[in-house]
Design a protein around this motif. Structure first.
Motif, PDB file in Angstrom:
ATOM      1  N   PRO A 101       0.824  -1.214   0.000  1.00 49.13           N
ATOM      2  CA  PRO A 101       0.000   0.000   0.000  1.00 49.13           C
ATOM      3  C   PRO A 101       0.853   1.257   0.000  1.00 49.13           C
ATOM      4  O   PRO A 101       1.878   1.335   0.687  1.00 49.13           O
ATOM      5  N   CYS A 102       0.441   2.243  -0.770  1.00 50.77           N
ATOM      6  CA  CYS A 102       1.165   3.520  -0.784  1.00 50.77           C
ATOM      7  C   CYS A 102       1.107   4.145   0.609  1.00 50.77           C
ATOM      8  O   CYS A 102       0.151   3.952   1.360  1.00 50.77           O
ATOM      9  N   SER A 103       2.144   4.919   0.926  1.00 50.75           N
ATOM     10  CA  SER A 103       2.284   5.497   2.264  1.00 50.75           C
ATOM     11  C   SER A 103       2.946   6.867   2.160  1.00 50.75           C
ATOM     12  O   SER A 103       3.302   7.326   1.067  1.00 50.75           O
ATOM     13  N   TYR A 111       7.030  11.021  -5.401  1.00 56.79           N
ATOM     14  CA  TYR A 111       6.301  12.243  -5.744  1.00 56.79           C
ATOM     15  C   TYR A 111       6.850  13.437  -4.950  1.00 56.79           C
ATOM     16  O   TYR A 111       6.112  14.136  -4.260  1.00 56.79           O
ATOM     17  N   ALA A 112       8.129  13.680  -5.082  1.00 55.82           N
ATOM     18  CA  ALA A 112       8.771  14.728  -4.289  1.00 55.82           C
ATOM     19  C   ALA A 112       8.229  16.118  -4.598  1.00 55.82           C
ATOM     20  O   ALA A 112       8.323  17.023  -3.762  1.00 55.82           O
ATOM     21  N   ASP A 113       7.631  16.275  -5.780  1.00 57.47           N
ATOM     22  CA  ASP A 113       7.109  17.582  -6.173  1.00 57.47           C
ATOM     23  C   ASP A 113       5.628  17.756  -5.837  1.00 57.47           C
ATOM     24  O   ASP A 113       5.023  18.764  -6.196  1.00 57.47           O
ATOM     25  N   LYS A 114       5.039  16.772  -5.129  1.00 61.67           N
ATOM     26  CA  LYS A 114       3.622  16.812  -4.796  1.00 61.67           C
ATOM     27  C   LYS A 114       3.429  16.727  -3.281  1.00 61.67           C
ATOM     28  O   LYS A 114       4.317  16.250  -2.563  1.00 61.67           O
ATOM     29  N   PRO A 115       2.289  17.182  -2.768  1.00 62.75           N
ATOM     30  CA  PRO A 115       2.056  17.116  -1.326  1.00 62.75           C
ATOM     31  C   PRO A 115       2.117  15.681  -0.809  1.00 62.75           C
ATOM     32  O   PRO A 115       1.632  14.749  -1.474  1.00 62.75           O
ATOM     33  N   VAL A 116       2.697  15.518   0.367  1.00 63.21           N
ATOM     34  CA  VAL A 116       2.756  14.190   0.988  1.00 63.21           C
ATOM     35  C   VAL A 116       1.372  13.807   1.491  1.00 63.21           C
ATOM     36  O   VAL A 116       0.652  14.620   2.076  1.00 63.21           O
ATOM     37  N   HIS A 117       0.975  12.568   1.249  1.00 65.06           N
ATOM     38  CA  HIS A 117      -0.315  12.034   1.698  1.00 65.06           C
ATOM     39  C   HIS A 117      -0.053  10.764   2.490  1.00 65.06           C
ATOM     40  O   HIS A 117       0.924  10.056   2.220  1.00 65.06           O
ATOM     41  N   ARG A 118      -0.888  10.463   3.462  1.00 62.00           N
ATOM     42  CA  ARG A 118      -0.663   9.245   4.260  1.00 62.00           C
ATOM     43  C   ARG A 118      -0.938   7.983   3.451  1.00 62.00           C
ATOM     44  O   ARG A 118      -0.543   6.887   3.835  1.00 62.00           O
ATOM     45  N   GLY A 119      -1.629   8.116   2.330  1.00 61.13           N
ATOM     46  CA  GLY A 119      -1.824   7.016   1.409  1.00 61.13           C
ATOM     47  C   GLY A 119      -2.722   5.914   1.944  1.00 61.13           C
ATOM     48  O   GLY A 119      -3.349   6.025   2.998  1.00 61.13           O
ATOM     49  N   CYS A 120      -2.762   4.821   1.173  1.00 64.20           N
ATOM     50  CA  CYS A 120      -3.595   3.685   1.567  1.00 64.20           C
ATOM     51  C   CYS A 120      -3.119   3.071   2.880  1.00 64.20           C
ATOM     52  O   CYS A 120      -3.929   2.598   3.680  1.00 64.20           O
ATOM     53  N   CYS A 185      -7.656   4.144  -3.618  1.00 61.58           N
ATOM     54  CA  CYS A 185      -6.212   4.395  -3.576  1.00 61.58           C
ATOM     55  C   CYS A 185      -5.863   5.861  -3.784  1.00 61.58           C
ATOM     56  O   CYS A 185      -6.544   6.596  -4.501  1.00 61.58           O
ATOM     57  N   SER A 186      -4.736   6.253  -3.175  1.00 63.63           N
ATOM     58  CA  SER A 186      -4.318   7.654  -3.109  1.00 63.63           C
ATOM     59  C   SER A 186      -3.115   7.989  -3.980  1.00 63.63           C
ATOM     60  O   SER A 186      -2.716   9.149  -4.032  1.00 63.63           O
ATOM     61  N   ALA A 187      -2.493   6.996  -4.642  1.00 67.50           N
ATOM     62  CA  ALA A 187      -1.251   7.241  -5.381  1.00 67.50           C
ATOM     63  C   ALA A 187      -1.541   7.758  -6.786  1.00 67.50           C
ATOM     64  O   ALA A 187      -2.431   7.261  -7.474  1.00 67.50           O
ATOM     65  N   TYR A 188      -0.749   8.726  -7.233  1.00 60.83           N
ATOM     66  CA  TYR A 188      -0.988   9.357  -8.531  1.00 60.83           C
ATOM     67  C   TYR A 188      -0.846   8.372  -9.689  1.00 60.83           C
ATOM     68  O   TYR A 188      -1.761   8.233 -10.516  1.00 60.83           O
ATOM     69  N   ASP A 189       0.276   7.669  -9.775  1.00 59.36           N
ATOM     70  CA  ASP A 189       0.515   6.802 -10.919  1.00 59.36           C
ATOM     71  C   ASP A 189      -0.485   5.652 -10.982  1.00 59.36           C
ATOM     72  O   ASP A 189      -0.920   5.256 -12.074  1.00 59.36           O
ATOM     73  N   SER A 190      -0.855   5.107  -9.826  1.00 59.60           N
ATOM     74  CA  SER A 190      -1.753   3.950  -9.791  1.00 59.60           C
ATOM     75  C   SER A 190      -3.102   4.245 -10.419  1.00 59.60           C
ATOM     76  O   SER A 190      -3.766   3.348 -10.950  1.00 59.60           O
ATOM     77  N   ASN A 191      -3.528   5.515 -10.355  1.00 61.81           N
ATOM     78  CA  ASN A 191      -4.867   5.894 -10.788  1.00 61.81           C
ATOM     79  C   ASN A 191      -4.858   6.852 -11.984  1.00 61.81           C
ATOM     80  O   ASN A 191      -5.849   7.526 -12.245  1.00 61.81           O
ATOM     81  N   GLY A 192      -3.747   6.907 -12.688  1.00 57.76           N
ATOM     82  CA  GLY A 192      -3.674   7.766 -13.853  1.00 57.76           C
ATOM     83  C   GLY A 192      -3.726   9.244 -13.539  1.00 57.76           C
ATOM     84  O   GLY A 192      -4.093  10.057 -14.384  1.00 57.76           O
ATOM     85  N   GLY A 193      -3.367   9.620 -12.295  1.00 58.35           N
ATOM     86  CA  GLY A 193      -3.257  11.024 -11.932  1.00 58.35           C
ATOM     87  C   GLY A 193      -4.512  11.659 -11.365  1.00 58.35           C
ATOM     88  O   GLY A 193      -4.499  12.853 -11.044  1.00 58.35           O
ATOM     89  N   SER A 194      -5.593  10.917 -11.227  1.00 64.44           N
ATOM     90  CA  SER A 194      -6.819  11.474 -10.629  1.00 64.44           C
ATOM     91  C   SER A 194      -7.355  10.497  -9.598  1.00 64.44           C
ATOM     92  O   SER A 194      -6.982   9.321  -9.584  1.00 64.44           O
ATOM     93  N   PHE A 195      -8.262  10.960  -8.741  1.00 65.41           N
ATOM     94  CA  PHE A 195      -8.740  10.152  -7.625  1.00 65.41           C
ATOM     95  C   PHE A 195     -10.268  10.136  -7.605  1.00 65.41           C
ATOM     96  O   PHE A 195     -10.908  11.181  -7.699  1.00 65.41           O
ATOM     97  N   LYS A 196     -10.819   8.925  -7.460  1.00 66.14           N
ATOM     98  CA  LYS A 196     -12.255   8.723  -7.558  1.00 66.14           C
ATOM     99  C   LYS A 196     -12.710   7.814  -6.421  1.00 66.14           C
ATOM    100  O   LYS A 196     -11.901   7.183  -5.746  1.00 66.14           O
ATOM    101  N   PRO A 197     -14.014   7.687  -6.223  1.00 63.75           N
ATOM    102  CA  PRO A 197     -14.504   6.808  -5.161  1.00 63.75           C
ATOM    103  C   PRO A 197     -14.482   5.342  -5.569  1.00 63.75           C
ATOM    104  O   PRO A 197     -14.309   5.008  -6.746  1.00 63.75           O
ATOM    105  N   ILE A 198     -14.657   4.486  -4.591  1.00 65.07           N
ATOM    106  CA  ILE A 198     -14.872   3.046  -4.770  1.00 65.07           C
ATOM    107  C   ILE A 198     -16.177   2.698  -4.052  1.00 65.07           C
ATOM    108  O   ILE A 198     -16.468   3.224  -2.985  1.00 65.07           O
TER     109      ILE A 198
END
Length: 203
Positions: A101-103, A111-120, A185-198
């Motif tokens: 899981p992303c963390s 993703y050093a150029d993006k805000p840190v997220h606690r991730g999955c 999931c919260s990771a950029y690459d895993s979701n093609g750069g956008s975030f949606k519900p499940i």
């Protein structure tokens, strides 16, 4: 989306983007996980409800199912060599059971150029805490809809956008009483750069 015997739209619980949930899944019940908008990963964990030290294992699953391409007809196994979940329906056929899981550390690394997220990882830790499951008890997740091709000669991994389309689903039947952790999931690459519900439902 619904087929005969499938949950109705009103039966589904929504996991908002970049969040997670945990719940009990009794033996014999079926968990349906839907990607309602497409191209969204969901990290799934499973623990034995009788002893949370028994947990889903990618190594045991690859060994006993003799494949890393898990889909309908395959089972997900525990670290104690018990079948935990059986995949009974899968409209995508592309999932990942290799990556953790992303963390926060993931975000700092990739993703050093993006805000840190606690991730999955952080979302799962919070959701599973009421069940007595701590951060060190979180293994590699079964990453629903995640697209991680492996080069056949070099073994190099790539993380590409999911192939799931709006309304795609996977159904998993519990073979034992389980506690499930599930995220959007919260990771950029895993979701093609956008975030949606499940969406998920238990029937």
């Amino acid at each position: 989306m619904p087929v005969s015997g499938s949950p109705r739209v009103s039966d589904f619980t929504v996991i908002p983007p970049r969040s997670g949930a945990a719940f009990r899944l009794p033996a014999g019940k079926t968990l349906t996980v839907v990607d309602p908008e497409g191209h969204q990963v969901a990290d799934l964990l499973a623990y034995s409800a009788d002893d949370v030290r028994e947990v889903i294992s990618n190594g045991r699953t690859f060994d006993y199912e003799e494949t890393i391409a898990l889909t309908a007809g395959h089972r997900l196994w525990s670290n104690r060599s018990r079948a935990m979940l059986s995949i009974t329906e899968d409209t995508v056929g592309r999932h990942d059971f290799l990556l953790t899981p992303c963390s926060e550390a993931t975000f700092r690394h990739f993703y050093a150029d993006k805000p840190v997220h606690r991730g999955c990882f952080g979302n799962l830790a919070e959701a599973l805490e009421p069940f007595g499951i701590g951060p060190d008890d979180i293994p590699t997740a079964f990453n629903l809809f995640m697209n991680v091709p492996v080069d056949g000669s070099s073994g190099k991994l790539r993380v590409l956008p999911p192939t799931s389309k709006p309304g795609d689903r996977i159904e998993l039947r519990a073979e034992i009483d389980c506690i499930i952790g599930l995220t959007a999931c919260s990771a950029y690459d895993s979701n093609g750069g956008s975030f949606k519900p499940i969406h998920y439902a238990i029937t």
